[in-house]
Structures are given as structure tokens and as C-alpha cells.
Write an enzyme that holds these catalytic residues in place. Structure first.
Site, PDB file in Angstrom:
ATOM      1  N   GLY A   1       0.845  -1.193   0.000  1.00 42.15           N
ATOM      2  CA  GLY A   1       0.000   0.000   0.000  1.00 42.15           C
ATOM      3  C   GLY A   1       0.873   1.233   0.000  1.00 42.15           C
TER       4      GLY A   1
ATOM      5  N   GLY B   1       0.562  -5.260   0.283  1.00 41.33           N
ATOM      6  CA  GLY B   1      -0.548  -5.233  -0.681  1.00 41.33           C
ATOM      7  C   GLY B   1      -0.186  -5.847  -2.031  1.00 41.33           C
TER       8      GLY B   1
ATOM      9  N   ASP C   1      -2.086  -8.536   6.202  1.00 38.12           N
ATOM     10  CA  ASP C   1      -3.517  -8.564   5.861  1.00 38.12           C
ATOM     11  C   ASP C   1      -3.682  -9.022   4.406  1.00 38.12           C
ATOM     12  OD1 ASP C   1      -2.412  -6.207   4.866  1.00 38.12           O
ATOM     13  OD2 ASP C   1      -4.279  -5.074   5.067  1.00 38.12           O
TER      14      ASP C   1
ATOM     15  N   GLU D   1       4.364  -5.926   7.773  1.00 40.96           N
ATOM     16  CA  GLU D   1       3.412  -5.095   8.535  1.00 40.96           C
ATOM     17  C   GLU D   1       3.605  -5.076  10.048  1.00 40.96           C
ATOM     18  OE1 GLU D   1       2.610  -7.140   6.077  1.00 40.96           O
ATOM     19  OE2 GLU D   1       1.268  -6.136   4.660  1.00 40.96           O
TER      20      GLU D   1
END
Ligand SMILES: CC(C)(COP(=O)(O)OP(=O)(O)OC[C@H]1O[C@@H](n2cnc3c(N)ncnc32)[C@H](O)[C@@H]1OP(=O)(O)O)[C@@H](O)C(=O)NCCC(=O)NCCSC(=O)/C=C/c1ccc(O)cc1
Length: 324
Positions: free
Chosen positions: A71, A120, A151, A143
Site C-alpha cells: 500500500g 498489498g 492482511d 506489517e
């Protein structure tokens, strides 16, 4: 000068080559970090192409030295500082829907991972049918060091790895190369980067969505890479022994006990990495990956979405806000 709308539009290059949809993540200076525009655009294209009988497969790749570094952390920093948490929530909602669509897609997605694949970027590729790595691939889920947690469906795809390797990869943010990804199943094929343009040319001639046929085409360019002598994959016994423990504290205790019985810089580096990570992130991910083993990909993403909304609001920990 290009208008802002035009700049956004260029972040995902969209081509049709015969029956193949070829998508290129195109923010090379930011290592193709995912903007809100990019996740929205990918979701829209995948959605439209699902119902388009002329598109038989999707090829997803990155421009430059990365597939995708995750991200867009610069945009996140702006949102985290005084912004409304709901902007972040809308980003994750769109990104996880894109992950779900990729995971349940009726046509093969071939991701060409010729460089950095993180956060991501893993979510945009691991759920697809084929993940092609090269000698340049570097994979990580970083992360827990950022006050977030792995995630984009990591509680699903990391929990499916053999033994407790998923716990190791997700908790420590360890980097894996292409050979290691193939060995553990995160990748389906290893193709030397020099052969990628020929591979893409062949994929663009495919007239079917049959995964067996697509697989046979990629096989023609594939090689069996050797694991490096110091590959973490040779440490599977100790990884399974320590990372199978019930709690984060038990995992650390078990690694520290191992460190006492043998001088091994890898063990002490692993302990240090875990100690530097956000304790809340470690605990959240350990619980998620353990529960994720028994859940489907959709349920995993729903859990992850609920948790990320708590993180964005700083409900249980402020670690995320300290990093950004
Ligand atoms: C190891 C990397 C991948 C490569 O290192 P490098 O080879 O030394 O390259 P650089 O670090 O110099 O990166 C080149 C350029 O790309 C930029 N970049 C490199 N990753 C990025 C990047 N994820 N973003 C936005 N610019 C980047 C980086 O800032 C830099 O920009 P500039 O200084 O202007 O040249 C390094 O860049 C790196 O650690 N990147 C960050 C990886 C990472 O933590 N990814 C995010 C995981 S978490 C996530 O996805 C969550 C997103 C989120 C979304 C919405 C929310 O509301 C909340 C959260």
C-alpha cells in the site's frame, strides 16, 4: 503538463493482447505502491473482465524493479496524521474486495513477480492461480514492524503453508527469494527474467481459460532453482519447533532457549526482529493465522477488515500512529 486525472489513469496500464488482458502497475518511482486509484481500477477491470467472454486470462505485472511494494505508505501517513480513519477504511474495503475477487476468479490470473513483492503487492498476486517468480523476486509481509498486521488475506494464504512457516513469514516480515517462494508454495513457477518477454508472448496467444493449458505454457519456460546454502528453508525444523508455540511469548521463549544452546546468529536476529515489532501486531496476527487455518478466504478477509478498522481508530494500540 498532464492533468491529475491523466496521471492517475497512467498508474495502471490496461492492454488487450488477443484473448489476454495485460495489466501493468505503473508507478515505478514509488515501486508501484498501491494508491486508492489503483485498487479501485483493478477491482473494476477484474469485475468487467469476468463477464467478458473475449478475455480468457489476466496477466498482471509491474513496471520497473518492483511488482508492488505494498500500500502507498506516503498516502497512509497523510491520512493517519489528523485525517479521518474512514479514508483508510474505504481503501482497505476496496483492496480486500479486489483480493476476494482475485481469489474466487473464474479465469486464470498470471502474476509476474519480477522484483519486490510486499504487503498489498502480495495480496494482488497470491490469491491468483499462477505466481511466477524470477531470480530478482523479493517477497515480504513487513506489517508487524509498522503497527499493522499481515492482511490482504494473509491469514488465509500464509496459514496454508506447510508447518508453521506462515507464522514465521508473517510475524518476522522475513524476506524470501524466488527459490524459497517456489519451495514453500507461494510461487507456482520460477522463470528466469530473461525469458519473461517470450513467456508473455506465449500467454497472449492462449485462446482458453483452462488452467492446465496455461500451466503447461508456463512450464515450458520454467526452471527448478536451487535454494541458497543459507536459505531459511533449511531451518524448517527449528521454525516448526518454535513458531508452533501457542503464544507470542512462548515463541520468543522457545527461540531464546534455542539461542542459549547454540551460537546461531539467525536465531538471535530473529529474536531481535520480533522484539522490535509491534507487540499488538504480533498477537493479532498470531491469533488470525491460527483461526485462519479453519476459515475460507472470504471469512479471513472479513476478520481482517474488522481488525484493521480498529487499528485505524487506535482502539487497542497506537503503534501504527507512531510509525506513520
Ligand atoms: C525494501 C523496499 C521495498 C525497497 O528499498 P530500496 O530498494 O532501498 O528503495 P527505496 O526505499 O529507496 O524506495 C524507492 C522509492 O519508493 C518509495 N516507496 C517504496 N515503497 C513504498 C510504499 N509502500 N509506498 C510509497 N512509497 C514507497 C520510497 O519512498 C522511495 O521513494 P523516494 O524516496 O521518493 O525515492 C523499501 O522501499 C520498503 O521497505 N518499502 C516499504 C514496504 C512496505 O512497508 N510496504 C507497505 C506494507 S503495509 C501496507 O501495505 C499498508 C498500507 C495502508 C494503506 C492505507 C491505509 O490507510 C493504511 C495502510
Amino acid at each position: 503538463m498532464a492533468s491529475p486525472a491523466k496521471l492517475d489513469k497512467d498508474q495502471v496500464l490496461v492492454e488487450r493482447k488477443s484473448s489476454a488482458r495485460v495489466l501493468t502497475l505503473n508507478r515505478p518511482k514509488q515501486l508501484n505502491a498501491l494508491s486508492f486509484y489503483m485498487v479501485s481500477k483493478l477491482l473494476e477491470i477484474f469485475h468487467d473482465d469476468e463477464g467478458n467472454p473475449d478475455v480468457k486470462l489476466i496477466v498482471l505485472k509491474g513496471n520497473g524493479r518492483a511488482f508492488c511494494a505494498g500500500g502507498d505508505v506516503a498516502a497512509v501517513a497523510n491520512d493517519a496524521r489528523g485525517g479521518d480513519w474512514r479514508f483508510g477504511a474505504i481503501f482497505f474495503d476496496t483492496e480486500y474486495k479486489m483480493n476476494y475477487l482475485m481469489a474466487t476468479y473464474s479465469k486464470p490470473q498470471v502474476s509476474i513477480l519480477n522484483g519486490i513483492v510486499m504487503g498489498g503487492g502480495a495480496g494482488a498476486s497470491m490469491h491468483g492461480r499462477f505466481r511466477v517468480v524470477t531470480e530478482k523476486t523479493v517477497f515480504a509481509m513487513p506489517e508487524t514492524a509498522l503497527g499493522l498486521f499481515p492482511d490482504v488475506g494473509a491469514s488465509y494464504y500464509l496459514s496454508r503453508l506447510a508447518g508453521f512457516f506462515g507464522e514465521y513469514v508473517g510475524l518476522t516480515g522475513a524476506r524470501l527469494d524466488g527459490a524459497e517462494m517456489l519451495a514453500c508454495g507461494l510461487a507456482t513457477h520460477f522463470v528466469p527474467s530473461s525469458k519473461l518477454s517470450s513467456l508473455e508472448e506465449s500467454l497472449c496467444k492462449v485462446e482458453t481459460s483452462d488452467p492446465a493449458i496455461v500451466s503447461a505454457i508456463i512450464d515450458k519456460y520454467s526452471e527448478q532453482p536451487s535454494l541458497k546454502k543459507d536459505s531459511v528453508y533449511h531451518r524448517m525444523d527449528i521454525i516448526n519447533k518454535c513458531f508452533s508455540r501457542k503464544t507470542v511469548e512462548d515463541i520468543l521463549y522457545s527461540l531464546e532457549t534455542e539461542a542459549m544452546s547454540k551460537a546461531d546468529s539467525w536465531i538471535s536476529a530473529t529474536v531481535e526482529t520480533l522484539k522490535k515489532a509491534s507487540p499488538t501486531s504480533l498477537k493479532v496476527f498470531l491469533r488470525l493465522i491460527r483461526e485462519g487455518r479453519l476459515l475460507g478466504v472470504g471469512q479471513c478477509l472479513v476478520y481482517e477488515y474488522r481488525i484493521v478498522c480498529h487499528i485505524l481508530q487506535g482502539h487497542h494500540s497506537k503503534d501504527f500512529f507512531e510509525v506513520f
